[in-house]
Design a protein around this motif. Structure first.
Motif, PDB file in Angstrom:
ATOM      1  N   GLN A  17      38.671  -6.720  19.549  1.00 32.55           N
ATOM      2  CA  GLN A  17      39.804  -6.429  20.432  1.00 32.55           C
ATOM      3  C   GLN A  17      41.050  -6.064  19.630  1.00 32.55           C
ATOM      4  N   ASP A  18      41.244  -6.728  18.498  1.00 33.25           N
ATOM      5  CA  ASP A  18      42.381  -6.390  17.632  1.00 33.25           C
ATOM      6  C   ASP A  18      42.318  -4.941  17.177  1.00 33.25           C
ATOM      7  N   GLU A  19      41.075  -4.420  17.041  1.00 28.31           N
ATOM      8  CA  GLU A  19      40.896  -3.033  16.596  1.00 28.31           C
ATOM      9  C   GLU A  19      40.786  -2.062  17.768  1.00 28.31           C
ATOM     10  N   GLY A  20      40.953  -2.583  18.984  1.00 28.09           N
ATOM     11  CA  GLY A  20      40.931  -1.725  20.164  1.00 28.09           C
ATOM     12  C   GLY A  20      39.581  -1.559  20.821  1.00 28.09           C
ATOM     13  N   LEU A  21      38.606  -2.382  20.427  1.00 26.38           N
ATOM     14  CA  LEU A  21      37.260  -2.266  20.989  1.00 26.38           C
ATOM     15  C   LEU A  21      37.006  -3.411  21.960  1.00 26.38           C
ATOM     16  N   PRO A  22      36.644  -3.119  23.222  1.00 27.32           N
ATOM     17  CA  PRO A  22      36.404  -4.187  24.204  1.00 27.32           C
ATOM     18  C   PRO A  22      35.200  -5.040  23.806  1.00 27.32           C
ATOM     19  N   PRO A  23      35.219  -6.336  24.108  1.00 27.77           N
ATOM     20  CA  PRO A  23      34.087  -7.214  23.788  1.00 27.77           C
ATOM     21  C   PRO A  23      32.755  -6.735  24.352  1.00 27.77           C
ATOM     22  N   GLU A  24      32.797  -6.057  25.502  1.00 28.49           N
ATOM     23  CA  GLU A  24      31.537  -5.606  26.109  1.00 28.49           C
ATOM     24  C   GLU A  24      30.913  -4.441  25.345  1.00 28.49           C
ATOM     25  N   GLN A  25      31.603  -3.935  24.332  1.00 22.82           N
ATOM     26  CA  GLN A  25      31.007  -2.906  23.476  1.00 22.82           C
ATOM     27  C   GLN A  25      30.635  -3.465  22.103  1.00 22.82           C
ATOM     28  N   VAL A  26      30.572  -4.783  22.016  1.00 18.37           N
ATOM     29  CA  VAL A  26      30.099  -5.465  20.809  1.00 18.37           C
ATOM     30  C   VAL A  26      28.789  -6.156  21.165  1.00 18.37           C
ATOM     31  N   VAL A  27      27.730  -5.806  20.463  1.00 19.85           N
ATOM     32  CA  VAL A  27      26.389  -6.296  20.778  1.00 19.85           C
ATOM     33  C   VAL A  27      25.854  -7.090  19.594  1.00 19.85           C
ATOM     34  N   LYS A  28      25.388  -8.306  19.859  1.00 16.74           N
ATOM     35  CA  LYS A  28      24.757  -9.112  18.816  1.00 16.74           C
ATOM     36  C   LYS A  28      23.261  -8.850  18.830  1.00 16.74           C
ATOM     37  N   HIS A  29      22.806  -8.105  17.839  1.00 15.64           N
ATOM     38  CA  HIS A  29      21.379  -7.865  17.655  1.00 15.64           C
ATOM     39  C   HIS A  29      20.690  -9.158  17.217  1.00 15.64           C
TER      40      HIS A  29
END
Length: 281
Positions: A179-191
């Motif tokens: 989020q600090d870098e402007g990316l929403p949490p829902e676009q972060v995926v834990k493989h």
């Protein structure tokens, strides 16, 4: 609902056009009901040498794009490439004599190349992360800097990031960095996630006990095999037929809503892909 009534997406599969099963693995996946794939590039040192320049990253990425295109010819749905830098590369480079800072710069340059493939169209998302094993403090700090760079790039080009990290049930700090870098949490995926995770969207390894947890929690999730397509380790981590077989089992157990969540709703939410509209069977 029957498996023929739903898309079936494996969110994390490797294909090796040089020495692996490659398209045979895709045919195995399709033969039991699989329809869509996200194809991750293998670590560079599994194909060539540890990548230390942009040309090697490009060579690995081009192979992956080609493998995904070939897979799309076989599937009733389609395959998308996910390109990036395996976090274990930092250890490979440090072992070769690079400093952690030099390795960080090389890996960030590789992510720059991956982001260009997303921006130009062939790739769907970026892969990054940090080591899942013990490392020195300077390597850990450099790895976190690489991961944050991936978040920044993904925010710029408008895509998701698949993460390879240590096992955990709470990675909210990582989604805060995103989020600090402007990316929403829902676009972060834990493989390679378990069924329970705070922070990123979980890509659950297709084992029954973890899928049962994910299905009952009523949260967004994806499913994966992390099939590595290594002739020395056939079927590792899980074989290419596993996700469709688990979907069949989930439907038998009555988890139709969870199947739709994992194979239609969450892919749309995370990647902006429509697994129903791209299904032609």
């Amino acid at each position: 609902m029957d498996i023929e009534d739903t898309p079936v997406l494996d969110n994390h599969m490797h294909l090796d056009p040089i020495e692996g099963q490659n398209i045979d693995a895709v045919e195995d996946f399709e033969s039991v009901g699989g329809t869509h794939l996200l194809v991750l590039n293998k670590p560079s040192w599994h194909l060539f040498d540890p990548a230390s320049d942009e040309a090697t990253f490009e060579e690995v990425f081009e192979l992956t794009i080609e493998a995904a295109a070939d897979a799309s010819e076989v599937l009733p749905g389609r395959a998308w490439p996910v390109l990036g830098v395996h976090p274990g590369l930092i250890s490979q480079l440090v072992d070769e004599g690079y400093t952690a800072a030099q390795a960080r710069d090389i890996m960030q340059a590789g992510l720059d190349v991956a982001a260009e493939y997303v921006a130009d169209g062939p790739a769907l998302a970026i892969k990054s992360g940090r080591p899942h094993y013990d490392v020195s403090e300077d390597v850990w700090e450099a790895s976190n800097a690489v991961m944050r760079h991936a978040f920044d790039l993904a925010s710029e080009v408008g895509c998701a990031v698949q993460l390879h990290t240590e096992g955990s049930e709470d990675l909210t700090e990582i989604t805060e960095w995103a989020q600090d870098e402007g990316l929403p949490p829902e676009q972060v995926v834990k493989h390679y996630s378990g069924g329970r995770l705070a922070g990123p969207i979980k890509s659950v390894i297709a084992e029954k006990d973890e899928l049962e947890i994910a299905a009952e929690l009523d949260e967004p999730f994806l499913m994966e095999t992390d099939f590595i397509d290594d002739p020395d380790r056939p079927g590792a981590v899980l074989g290419p037929k596993t996700v469709p077989r688990r979907v069949r089992w989930m439907l038998e157990e009555g988890w139709e809503d969870a199947v739709r969540r994992a194979h239609v709703e969450t892919p749309a939410r995370v990647y902006g892909i429509d697994t129903e509209a791209t299904l032609g069977r």
